[in-house]
Design a protein around this motif. Sequence first.
Motif, PDB file in Angstrom:
ATOM      1  N   PRO A  19     -11.053  -3.958  -0.166  1.00  0.00           N
ATOM      2  CA  PRO A  19     -10.835  -2.665  -0.835  1.00  0.00           C
ATOM      3  C   PRO A  19     -10.335  -1.618   0.155  1.00  0.00           C
ATOM      4  CG  PRO A  19     -12.881  -3.657  -1.578  1.00  0.00           C
ATOM      5  CD  PRO A  19     -12.382  -4.515  -0.450  1.00  0.00           C
ATOM      6  N   VAL A  20      -9.355  -0.846  -0.269  1.00  0.00           N
ATOM      7  CA  VAL A  20      -8.766   0.155   0.613  1.00  0.00           C
ATOM      8  C   VAL A  20      -8.672   1.495  -0.110  1.00  0.00           C
ATOM      9  CG1 VAL A  20      -7.420  -1.490   1.967  1.00  0.00           C
ATOM     10  CG2 VAL A  20      -6.432  -0.527  -0.104  1.00  0.00           C
ATOM     11  N   LYS A  21      -8.532   2.543   0.677  1.00  0.00           N
ATOM     12  CA  LYS A  21      -8.284   3.866   0.124  1.00  0.00           C
ATOM     13  C   LYS A  21      -6.827   4.223   0.395  1.00  0.00           C
ATOM     14  CE  LYS A  21     -12.999   5.637   0.417  1.00  0.00           C
ATOM     15  NZ  LYS A  21     -13.896   6.698   0.966  1.00  0.00           N
ATOM     16  N   ILE A  22      -6.089   4.449  -0.679  1.00  0.00           N
ATOM     17  CA  ILE A  22      -4.667   4.726  -0.579  1.00  0.00           C
ATOM     18  C   ILE A  22      -4.457   6.237  -0.503  1.00  0.00           C
ATOM     19  CG2 ILE A  22      -2.433   4.508  -1.710  1.00  0.00           C
ATOM     20  CD1 ILE A  22      -3.589   1.872  -0.714  1.00  0.00           C
ATOM     21  N   PRO A  23      -3.816   6.706   0.562  1.00  0.00           N
ATOM     22  CA  PRO A  23      -3.567   8.148   0.663  1.00  0.00           C
ATOM     23  C   PRO A  23      -2.388   8.575  -0.201  1.00  0.00           C
ATOM     24  CG  PRO A  23      -2.657   7.026   2.575  1.00  0.00           C
ATOM     25  CD  PRO A  23      -3.343   5.973   1.748  1.00  0.00           C
ATOM     26  N   VAL A  24      -2.621   9.553  -1.061  1.00  0.00           N
ATOM     27  CA  VAL A  24      -1.553  10.166  -1.831  1.00  0.00           C
ATOM     28  C   VAL A  24      -1.277  11.516  -1.182  1.00  0.00           C
ATOM     29  CG1 VAL A  24      -0.801  10.991  -4.083  1.00  0.00           C
ATOM     30  CG2 VAL A  24      -2.296   8.986  -3.922  1.00  0.00           C
TER      31      VAL A  24
ATOM     32  N   LYS B 211      -2.763  -1.668  -9.945  1.00  0.00           N
ATOM     33  CA  LYS B 211      -3.596  -2.851  -9.757  1.00  0.00           C
ATOM     34  C   LYS B 211      -2.940  -3.703  -8.671  1.00  0.00           C
ATOM     35  CE  LYS B 211      -5.555  -2.973 -14.420  1.00  0.00           C
ATOM     36  NZ  LYS B 211      -6.953  -2.789 -14.000  1.00  0.00           N
ATOM     37  N   ALA B 212      -3.755  -4.289  -7.808  1.00  0.00           N
ATOM     38  CA  ALA B 212      -3.221  -5.023  -6.662  1.00  0.00           C
ATOM     39  C   ALA B 212      -3.750  -6.447  -6.649  1.00  0.00           C
ATOM     40  CB  ALA B 212      -3.585  -4.314  -5.363  1.00  0.00           C
ATOM     41  N   VAL B 213      -2.917  -7.353  -6.129  1.00  0.00           N
ATOM     42  CA  VAL B 213      -3.296  -8.750  -5.952  1.00  0.00           C
ATOM     43  C   VAL B 213      -3.086  -9.108  -4.486  1.00  0.00           C
ATOM     44  CG1 VAL B 213      -2.880 -11.139  -6.657  1.00  0.00           C
ATOM     45  CG2 VAL B 213      -2.515  -9.279  -8.295  1.00  0.00           C
ATOM     46  N   ASP B 214      -4.127  -9.583  -3.836  1.00  0.00           N
ATOM     47  CA  ASP B 214      -4.002  -9.960  -2.437  1.00  0.00           C
ATOM     48  C   ASP B 214      -5.165 -10.868  -2.063  1.00  0.00           C
ATOM     49  OD1 ASP B 214      -2.311  -8.640   0.145  1.00  0.00           O
ATOM     50  OD2 ASP B 214      -4.140  -9.721   0.633  1.00  0.00           O
ATOM     51  N   LEU B 215      -4.863 -11.954  -1.363  1.00  0.00           N
ATOM     52  CA  LEU B 215      -5.906 -12.913  -0.990  1.00  0.00           C
ATOM     53  C   LEU B 215      -6.753 -12.427   0.169  1.00  0.00           C
ATOM     54  CD1 LEU B 215      -3.870 -16.251  -1.161  1.00  0.00           C
ATOM     55  CD2 LEU B 215      -5.533 -15.403  -2.825  1.00  0.00           C
TER      56      LEU B 215
ATOM     57  N   GLN C  75       0.825  -1.206   0.000  1.00  0.00           N
ATOM     58  CA  GLN C  75       0.000   0.000   0.000  1.00  0.00           C
ATOM     59  C   GLN C  75       0.861   1.259   0.000  1.00  0.00           C
ATOM     60  OE1 GLN C  75      -3.245  -0.117   2.892  1.00  0.00           O
ATOM     61  NE2 GLN C  75      -3.444  -2.334   2.603  1.00  0.00           N
ATOM     62  N   SER C  76       1.995   1.219   0.692  1.00  0.00           N
ATOM     63  CA  SER C  76       2.910   2.360   0.658  1.00  0.00           C
ATOM     64  C   SER C  76       3.457   2.558  -0.747  1.00  0.00           C
ATOM     65  CB  SER C  76       4.050   2.147   1.648  1.00  0.00           C
ATOM     66  OG  SER C  76       4.898   3.269   1.698  1.00  0.00           O
ATOM     67  N   LEU C  77       3.823   1.462  -1.415  1.00  0.00           N
ATOM     68  CA  LEU C  77       4.290   1.550  -2.798  1.00  0.00           C
ATOM     69  C   LEU C  77       3.203   2.117  -3.693  1.00  0.00           C
ATOM     70  CD1 LEU C  77       6.330   1.026  -5.051  1.00  0.00           C
ATOM     71  CD2 LEU C  77       5.468  -1.333  -5.168  1.00  0.00           C
ATOM     72  N   ALA C  78       1.962   1.689  -3.481  1.00  0.00           N
ATOM     73  CA  ALA C  78       0.850   2.197  -4.288  1.00  0.00           C
ATOM     74  C   ALA C  78       0.728   3.706  -4.171  1.00  0.00           C
ATOM     75  CB  ALA C  78      -0.454   1.523  -3.861  1.00  0.00           C
ATOM     76  N   SER C  79       0.938   4.230  -2.964  1.00  0.00           N
ATOM     77  CA  SER C  79       0.851   5.674  -2.762  1.00  0.00           C
ATOM     78  C   SER C  79       1.886   6.411  -3.609  1.00  0.00           C
ATOM     79  CB  SER C  79       1.039   5.996  -1.276  1.00  0.00           C
ATOM     80  OG  SER C  79       0.962   7.390  -1.045  1.00  0.00           O
TER      81      SER C  79
ATOM     82  N   HIS D 176      -0.212  20.389   1.017  1.00  0.00           N
ATOM     83  CA  HIS D 176      -1.543  20.500   0.417  1.00  0.00           C
ATOM     84  C   HIS D 176      -2.488  19.387   0.860  1.00  0.00           C
ATOM     85  CE1 HIS D 176      -0.291  23.725  -2.333  1.00  0.00           C
ATOM     86  NE2 HIS D 176       0.853  23.044  -2.440  1.00  0.00           N
ATOM     87  N   GLY D 177      -2.076  18.586   1.826  1.00  0.00           N
ATOM     88  CA  GLY D 177      -2.959  17.543   2.328  1.00  0.00           C
ATOM     89  C   GLY D 177      -2.837  16.241   1.574  1.00  0.00           C
ATOM     90  N   ARG D 178      -3.936  15.518   1.453  1.00  0.00           N
ATOM     91  CA  ARG D 178      -3.913  14.186   0.866  1.00  0.00           C
ATOM     92  C   ARG D 178      -5.150  13.952   0.010  1.00  0.00           C
ATOM     93  NH1 ARG D 178      -4.644   9.937   5.738  1.00  0.00           N
ATOM     94  NH2 ARG D 178      -5.872   8.713   4.269  1.00  0.00           N
ATOM     95  N   VAL D 179      -4.978  13.042  -0.929  1.00  0.00           N
ATOM     96  CA  VAL D 179      -6.088  12.575  -1.758  1.00  0.00           C
ATOM     97  C   VAL D 179      -6.181  11.071  -1.570  1.00  0.00           C
ATOM     98  CG1 VAL D 179      -6.978  12.329  -4.104  1.00  0.00           C
ATOM     99  CG2 VAL D 179      -5.741  14.411  -3.455  1.00  0.00           C
ATOM    100  N   ASP D 180      -7.355  10.544  -1.283  1.00  0.00           N
ATOM    101  CA  ASP D 180      -7.547   9.104  -1.088  1.00  0.00           C
ATOM    102  C   ASP D 180      -8.037   8.462  -2.382  1.00  0.00           C
ATOM    103  OD1 ASP D 180      -6.771   9.144   1.567  1.00  0.00           O
ATOM    104  OD2 ASP D 180      -8.778   9.597   2.292  1.00  0.00           O
ATOM    105  N   VAL D 181      -7.311   7.431  -2.823  1.00  0.00           N
ATOM    106  CA  VAL D 181      -7.631   6.741  -4.077  1.00  0.00           C
ATOM    107  C   VAL D 181      -8.079   5.321  -3.753  1.00  0.00           C
ATOM    108  CG1 VAL D 181      -6.757   5.967  -6.304  1.00  0.00           C
ATOM    109  CG2 VAL D 181      -5.897   8.109  -5.288  1.00  0.00           C
ATOM    110  N   PRO D 182      -9.295   4.934  -4.124  1.00  0.00           N
ATOM    111  CA  PRO D 182      -9.761   3.572  -3.823  1.00  0.00           C
ATOM    112  C   PRO D 182      -9.090   2.531  -4.719  1.00  0.00           C
ATOM    113  CG  PRO D 182     -11.416   4.749  -5.095  1.00  0.00           C
ATOM    114  CD  PRO D 182     -10.330   5.741  -4.805  1.00  0.00           C
ATOM    115  N   ILE D 183      -8.631   1.449  -4.110  1.00  0.00           N
ATOM    116  CA  ILE D 183      -8.047   0.314  -4.831  1.00  0.00           C
ATOM    117  C   ILE D 183      -8.730  -0.948  -4.343  1.00  0.00           C
ATOM    118  CG2 ILE D 183      -5.973  -1.039  -5.309  1.00  0.00           C
ATOM    119  CD1 ILE D 183      -5.715   1.681  -6.496  1.00  0.00           C
TER     120      ILE D 183
END
Length: 320
Positions: free
Chosen positions: A181-186, A173-177, A159-163, A191-198
């Motif tokens: 679904p998570v929201k990845i903070p960018v 795109k993520a693969v995990d058993l 998830q850190s890499l995704a950010s 300027h704060g953060r934007v949450d991206v759903p994955i």
Amino acid sequence: MKILANDGIAPEGVKALENAGFEVSTTNVPQEQLADAINNEGYVGVLVRSATTVRQEVIDACPNLKLIGRGGVGMDNIDVDYARSKGLYVINTPAASSQSVAELVMGCLFSLSRSVFHSNRFMPEKGAEEFKALKKLYGKGQELRGKTIGIIGFGRIGQSLASYALGVGMKVKAVDLYTDPVKIPVLIEGHGRVDVPIEPVKDLNEIIGELDYISLHVPKQADGSAVIGTAEFAKMKDGVILANAARGGVIDEDALLQALDSGKVRAVSLDVFENEPTPRKDLLTNEKIAATPHIGAATNEAQTRIGLELAEQIISLLKN
């Protein structure tokens, strides 16, 4: 109470433990002498990284041992279930190194995409005489922005890499058993953060043919086999770039060399190897492999976080 940090611990961790009344030794004890040292010196806790193992025979030989700590994430060098069955505390620091590993992977992906590793090997040797030829050779780079990265294993590090990947404009795109679904903070400094759903998929085969980059953040499969082997390479795009900063053997090394030779894989970054600390020389000398000596978590910031997190857990478990 005495603690042996056999593979070292950050000074901040030592200070926190000493302030709580512990005596800490950072002297490295050879593996074959570990049990004797624990018993003779009266250590109640032993802290390790990846270099030292704590198996059943050590646990059985050290009846006064109360705690085993792993600085980092994976605990495959500790017989965790057995230790806990004997009443020992077994701890690790799963969150402390996530950012450091993610940054190493991103650095390698940028470098492989622009042939920086390869150029750094050959410019000192050939740059003065073959400058134009090397310029032409390295003039086929590609940008990360707009490309698709597949992250296999979507825990804290994934998830850190995704950010980071989202931050440079990649499609993730993520693969995990197990991960829902998570929201990845960018994070945008100032300027704060934007949450991206994955939403991770459970089967790599669903997306493997779409990926321009693949990064692995999982252990081997339950039967000890590789996650990426000949069958998986056959399904990938031609020219895919890979990174493994998880565990050696997650990628089948023979299959990887074949995929590099055929051009299926353009390049790969390996921070971990099947036979650490004596990796295969044909991997280390391959021009398409960027090799680093298992340094994913080796930043000053991560080591400080690891030391402090270990200290906090030890104090909570053994002093309270």
